[in-house]
Design a protein around this motif. Structure first.
Motif, PDB file in Angstrom:
ATOM      1  N   TRP A  38      36.577  16.449  64.947  1.00 42.45           N
ATOM      2  CA  TRP A  38      37.026  16.704  66.310  1.00 42.45           C
ATOM      3  C   TRP A  38      38.320  15.944  66.577  1.00 42.45           C
ATOM      4  O   TRP A  38      38.414  14.755  66.304  1.00 42.45           O
ATOM      5  CB  TRP A  38      35.964  16.276  67.313  1.00 42.45           C
ATOM      6  N   PRO A  39      39.352  16.618  67.123  1.00 40.37           N
ATOM      7  CA  PRO A  39      40.616  15.926  67.416  1.00 40.37           C
ATOM      8  C   PRO A  39      40.430  14.854  68.480  1.00 40.37           C
ATOM      9  O   PRO A  39      39.622  15.016  69.408  1.00 40.37           O
ATOM     10  CB  PRO A  39      41.526  17.056  67.904  1.00 40.37           C
ATOM     11  N   MET A  40      41.186  13.764  68.327  1.00 36.20           N
ATOM     12  CA  MET A  40      40.986  12.597  69.187  1.00 36.20           C
ATOM     13  C   MET A  40      42.277  12.160  69.852  1.00 36.20           C
ATOM     14  O   MET A  40      43.352  12.195  69.246  1.00 36.20           O
ATOM     15  CB  MET A  40      40.455  11.422  68.361  1.00 36.20           C
ATOM     16  N   ALA A  41      42.145  11.685  71.093  1.00 34.20           N
ATOM     17  CA  ALA A  41      43.235  11.007  71.779  1.00 34.20           C
ATOM     18  C   ALA A  41      43.167   9.530  71.415  1.00 34.20           C
ATOM     19  O   ALA A  41      42.126   8.896  71.571  1.00 34.20           O
ATOM     20  CB  ALA A  41      43.097  11.178  73.286  1.00 34.20           C
ATOM     21  N   MET A  42      44.285   8.999  70.906  1.00 34.06           N
ATOM     22  CA  MET A  42      44.314   7.596  70.480  1.00 34.06           C
ATOM     23  C   MET A  42      44.918   6.730  71.595  1.00 34.06           C
ATOM     24  O   MET A  42      45.773   5.880  71.350  1.00 34.06           O
ATOM     25  CB  MET A  42      45.117   7.475  69.186  1.00 34.06           C
ATOM     26  N   SER A  43      44.450   6.968  72.827  1.00 39.01           N
ATOM     27  CA  SER A  43      45.048   6.308  73.982  1.00 39.01           C
ATOM     28  C   SER A  43      44.800   4.803  73.999  1.00 39.01           C
ATOM     29  O   SER A  43      45.534   4.057  74.649  1.00 39.01           O
ATOM     30  CB  SER A  43      44.536   6.940  75.279  1.00 39.01           C
ATOM     31  N   TYR A  44      43.782   4.348  73.266  1.00 34.96           N
ATOM     32  CA  TYR A  44      43.494   2.920  73.225  1.00 34.96           C
ATOM     33  C   TYR A  44      44.649   2.121  72.636  1.00 34.96           C
ATOM     34  O   TYR A  44      44.780   0.919  72.882  1.00 34.96           O
ATOM     35  CB  TYR A  44      42.217   2.658  72.414  1.00 34.96           C
ATOM     36  N   LEU A  45      45.521   2.786  71.867  1.00 32.21           N
ATOM     37  CA  LEU A  45      46.656   2.103  71.251  1.00 32.21           C
ATOM     38  C   LEU A  45      47.775   1.825  72.244  1.00 32.21           C
ATOM     39  O   LEU A  45      48.642   0.996  71.987  1.00 32.21           O
ATOM     40  CB  LEU A  45      47.201   2.939  70.092  1.00 32.21           C
ATOM     41  N   LYS A  46      47.765   2.577  73.358  1.00 32.09           N
ATOM     42  CA  LYS A  46      48.784   2.424  74.410  1.00 32.09           C
ATOM     43  C   LYS A  46      50.201   2.578  73.844  1.00 32.09           C
ATOM     44  O   LYS A  46      51.101   1.782  74.127  1.00 32.09           O
ATOM     45  CB  LYS A  46      48.638   1.073  75.117  1.00 32.09           C
ATOM     46  N   THR A  47      50.385   3.614  73.035  1.00 31.54           N
ATOM     47  CA  THR A  47      51.698   3.873  72.440  1.00 31.54           C
ATOM     48  C   THR A  47      52.459   4.893  73.276  1.00 31.54           C
ATOM     49  O   THR A  47      51.891   5.616  74.095  1.00 31.54           O
ATOM     50  CB  THR A  47      51.557   4.429  71.012  1.00 31.54           C
ATOM     51  N   TRP A  82      48.949  19.322  70.651  1.00 24.73           N
ATOM     52  CA  TRP A  82      49.491  19.309  72.012  1.00 24.73           C
ATOM     53  C   TRP A  82      48.747  20.283  72.928  1.00 24.73           C
ATOM     54  O   TRP A  82      48.486  19.969  74.089  1.00 24.73           O
ATOM     55  CB  TRP A  82      50.977  19.633  71.979  1.00 24.73           C
ATOM     56  N   GLN A  83      48.405  21.466  72.401  1.00 25.56           N
ATOM     57  CA  GLN A  83      47.676  22.436  73.218  1.00 25.56           C
ATOM     58  C   GLN A  83      46.283  21.915  73.586  1.00 25.56           C
ATOM     59  O   GLN A  83      45.835  22.061  74.729  1.00 25.56           O
ATOM     60  CB  GLN A  83      47.564  23.768  72.473  1.00 25.56           C
ATOM     61  N   LEU A  84      45.608  21.313  72.624  1.00 29.43           N
ATOM     62  CA  LEU A  84      44.270  20.786  72.892  1.00 29.43           C
ATOM     63  C   LEU A  84      44.324  19.601  73.854  1.00 29.43           C
ATOM     64  O   LEU A  84      43.433  19.432  74.696  1.00 29.43           O
ATOM     65  CB  LEU A  84      43.596  20.388  71.579  1.00 29.43           C
ATOM     66  N   ARG A  85      45.379  18.804  73.755  1.00 32.89           N
ATOM     67  CA  ARG A  85      45.573  17.723  74.727  1.00 32.89           C
ATOM     68  C   ARG A  85      45.735  18.292  76.134  1.00 32.89           C
ATOM     69  O   ARG A  85      45.095  17.820  77.087  1.00 32.89           O
ATOM     70  CB  ARG A  85      46.807  16.910  74.344  1.00 32.89           C
ATOM     71  N   ASP A  86      46.589  19.319  76.262  1.00 38.36           N
ATOM     72  CA  ASP A  86      46.840  19.892  77.579  1.00 38.36           C
ATOM     73  C   ASP A  86      45.609  20.547  78.160  1.00 38.36           C
ATOM     74  O   ASP A  86      45.463  20.628  79.390  1.00 38.36           O
ATOM     75  CB  ASP A  86      47.996  20.903  77.498  1.00 38.36           C
ATOM     76  N   GLU A  87      44.709  21.029  77.298  1.00 41.03           N
ATOM     77  CA  GLU A  87      43.479  21.648  77.771  1.00 41.03           C
ATOM     78  C   GLU A  87      42.386  20.618  78.064  1.00 41.03           C
ATOM     79  O   GLU A  87      41.313  20.964  78.574  1.00 41.03           O
ATOM     80  CB  GLU A  87      42.977  22.651  76.730  1.00 41.03           C
ATOM     81  N   GLY A  88      42.637  19.363  77.720  1.00 42.84           N
ATOM     82  CA  GLY A  88      41.678  18.299  78.028  1.00 42.84           C
ATOM     83  C   GLY A  88      40.449  18.287  77.170  1.00 42.84           C
ATOM     84  O   GLY A  88      39.389  17.816  77.611  1.00 42.84           O
ATOM     85  N   VAL A  89      40.546  18.765  75.920  1.00 42.43           N
ATOM     86  CA  VAL A  89      39.356  18.839  75.067  1.00 42.43           C
ATOM     87  C   VAL A  89      39.359  17.792  73.956  1.00 42.43           C
ATOM     88  O   VAL A  89      38.467  17.793  73.114  1.00 42.43           O
ATOM     89  CB  VAL A  89      39.213  20.255  74.452  1.00 42.43           C
ATOM     90  N   LEU A  90      40.351  16.901  73.948  1.00 44.75           N
ATOM     91  CA  LEU A  90      40.347  15.836  72.949  1.00 44.75           C
ATOM     92  C   LEU A  90      39.252  14.830  73.261  1.00 44.75           C
ATOM     93  O   LEU A  90      38.969  14.522  74.421  1.00 44.75           O
ATOM     94  CB  LEU A  90      41.698  15.109  72.933  1.00 44.75           C
ATOM     95  N   LYS A  91      38.651  14.303  72.196  1.00 43.31           N
ATOM     96  CA  LYS A  91      37.728  13.184  72.371  1.00 43.31           C
ATOM     97  C   LYS A  91      38.537  11.888  72.409  1.00 43.31           C
ATOM     98  O   LYS A  91      39.609  11.793  71.813  1.00 43.31           O
ATOM     99  CB  LYS A  91      36.744  13.113  71.208  1.00 43.31           C
TER     100      LYS A  91
END
Length: 327
Positions: free
Chosen positions: A175-184, A315-324
């Motif tokens: 499953w694609p993931m948002a790595m937002s914890y890195l704060k990059t 990018w499309q999956l990010r915009d759709e809000g389906v990243l874990k």
């Protein structure tokens, strides 16, 4: 039918004996000459190509010209970065397997090599590359931050359900993931290749697999027995490694899981018979291509398949809000 993105990525690199020493001096990149034929075929199927290029294929004049022609002819391909530390300046001599994994190298070396590779890619395409995959898999937070610092927004270095002595991906699925914890900045997205088992849930299947790998069970070859019986199979979505039947079984499980993207991968050197252990002959190459066709045909019968490049998918999956969210 629901929409599912389909990514086909190719590690585009030199030929070398994967069971032999690492080639600090590149011998051949002849396999790149087979990419136009390969891309013509997948293009006829409406598929998109995401090619992770390493330094060896970019510094060779002949292969570089082939790649430039491919990029200019097809406006829908993506060229990403593929870092082999043994051929990318400043070159690191690889005398042992540990040295071949960038997670084991000083971060200053990885950063300098990525700069060299990125500059070559920019020279070729005139664009900033946005997708990255490490050679021989494996990634860590320090390298991910270097990627973002150098303009990358998509990584594909996690190899689900795999581990070795230097890194472990066993707790990751496809499953694609948002790595937002890195704060990059830019925020990174992880889009692994598709991997799993012919039964779910995958986390329980992985725990079973790990248990059966222990010496007490390995002595009795239980994993092999269960594989032959079709009861328990760890499968990677690569036509080099897996039969069409097994890949279709994996895809069915992933679709039932609701995953929004299917990601198949292979190596460019498998397009030149005799260059890898997977493709020894023209017959093997034909079989590899047929496997791709069969998996795509199955997916199209099960869902509204949307072929995209790896960065587009992320990018499309990010915009759709389906990243874990990475945990």
């Amino acid at each position: 039918m629901r929409n599912v993105r389909f990514v086909l990525s190719v590690d585009t690199e030199e030929e070398w004996d994967w069971d032999g020493p690492f080639p600090n001096k590149v011998i051949s990149v002849d396999n790149v000459g087979h990419l136009p034929e390969f891309h013509d075929r997948i293009n006829e199927q409406g598929l998109r190509g995401s090619y992770f290029l390493d330094y060896a294929v970019l510094e060779n004049d002949e292969s570089r010209q082939i790649l430039e022609n491919l990029y200019n002819r097809y406006q829908d391909v993506e060229f990403g970065a593929h870092l082999h530390p043994w051929v990318t300046p400043p070159v690191v001599p690889v005398n042992a397997e540990a040295d071949s994994h960038i997670v084991n190298l000083p971060i200053e070396v990885v950063s300098a090599q990525l700069e060299s590779l990125t500059a070559r890619l920019r020279d070729l395409t005139g664009q900033q590359p946005t997708a990255f995959r490490s050679g021989r898999w494996g990634i860590n937070d320090a390298i991910l931050k270097v990627l973002a610092d150098q303009g990358y927004s998509v990584d594909s270095s996690i190899y689900p359900f795999y581990e070795n002595d230097w890194f472990s991906c066993t707790r990751y699925d496809s499953w694609p993931m948002a790595m937002s914890y890195l704060k990059t900045e830019p925020e990174l997205i992880e889009l692994p290749v598709t991997a799993g088992f012919n039964h779910r849930p995958f986390d329980q299947a992985q725990r079973l697999h790990k248990r059966l790998e222990r010496p007490a069970w390995a002595h009795f070859h239980v994993i092999g027995i269960l594989w032959k019986l079709g009861l328990h199979r760890k499968i990677y979505l690569s036509p080099e490694l897996s039969s069409a039947r097994d890949m279709i079984a994996l895809c069915q499980q992933v679709l039932d899981q609701g995953c929004p993207v299917i990601h198949m991968y292979l190596h460019s050197s498998s397009l030149l018979p005799g260059s890898t252990r997977y493709v020894r002959s023209d017959t093997d190459k034909h079989r590899l291509m047929e496997r791709i066709d069969q998996v795509v045909a199955f997916l199209r019968s099960e869902c509204d398949l949307k072929p995209v490049t790896i960065s587009e998918a992320a990018w499309q999956l990010r915009d759709e809000g389906v990243l874990k969210e990475h945990d």
